[in-house]
Scaffold this motif. Structure first.
Motif, PDB file in Angstrom:
ATOM      1  N   ASN A   1       3.201  24.973   8.260  1.00  0.00           N
ATOM      2  CA  ASN A   1       2.517  26.071   7.828  1.00  0.00           C
ATOM      3  C   ASN A   1       1.082  26.080   8.610  1.00  0.00           C
TER       4      ASN A   1
ATOM      5  N   LYS B   1       4.091  31.143   5.229  1.00  0.00           N
ATOM      6  CA  LYS B   1       5.506  31.627   5.346  1.00  0.00           C
ATOM      7  C   LYS B   1       5.821  32.870   6.090  1.00  0.00           C
TER       8      LYS B   1
ATOM      9  N   GLN C   1      -2.643  27.168  -3.611  1.00  0.00           N
ATOM     10  CA  GLN C   1      -1.345  26.939  -3.118  1.00  0.00           C
ATOM     11  C   GLN C   1      -0.239  28.056  -2.636  1.00  0.00           C
TER      12      GLN C   1
ATOM     13  N   GLU D   1       0.972  29.164   0.691  1.00  0.00           N
ATOM     14  CA  GLU D   1       2.371  29.083   0.958  1.00  0.00           C
ATOM     15  C   GLU D   1       2.986  30.558   1.630  1.00  0.00           C
TER      16      GLU D   1
END
Length: 156
Positions: free
Chosen positions: A63, A50, A42, A46
């Motif tokens: 994403n 990002k 995760q 992320e």
């Protein structure tokens, strides 16, 4: 049933997802090196997603990383398109949690070599407002928005 969150794409869906063709999947997969065991799937998804969105390496909203499989000192990520996988190569050497993360093609990749820079190159061009992605041979999607965003960031 319950609607899926906006960042979740159903497994059987068409659209930008490349289906089940193994050769095509290999073109959407990247090796992420120099990770640490503390970096979870995760966290990597992320952070890298990002970063791609921030400097215009993502070709669509949301994403671009569909899947991440960490394994101690390295991980594999699957992106939603071949183009975004090629763009993500520009994240090479991005600093994260004290490590310089390497981003490259897996050893089993036999497709065409994609010209790309490193994170330092992309960040410098992003900050100066002249972002040009080598894989696209010209101005990246963020070129038009990079200058105002960089100027706003510098003004804060």
């Amino acid at each position: 049933g319950t609607p899926l969150p906006s960042n979740v794409v159903p497994m059987g869906s068409a659209g930008t997802i490349g289906g089940t063709n193994p050769e095509e999947k290999l073109q959407r997969e990247l090796f992420i090196g120099n990770t640490t065991p503390e970096m979870t799937a995760q966290m990597l998804t992320e952070f890298l997603g990002k970063a791609m969105e921030q400097v215009g390496l993502a070709t669509a909203p949301g994403n671009p990383i569909l899947n991440c499989r960490p394994s101690g000192k390295f991980a594999f990520v699957e992106l939603r398109s071949k183009e975004e996988a090629a763009n993500a190569l520009n994240l090479n050497n991005i600093p994260y949690l004290g490590a310089a993360i390497s981003v490259r093609r897996p050893t089993k990749y036999a497709g065409p070599q994609t010209p790309h820079g490193n994170w330092e190159d992309i960040l410098a061009k992003y900050m100066s407002g002249e972002l040009t992605l080598p894989s696209q041979g010209g101005a990246g999607a963020a070129a038009a928005v990079a200058a105002p965003v960089a100027a706003a960031a510098a003004a804060t």
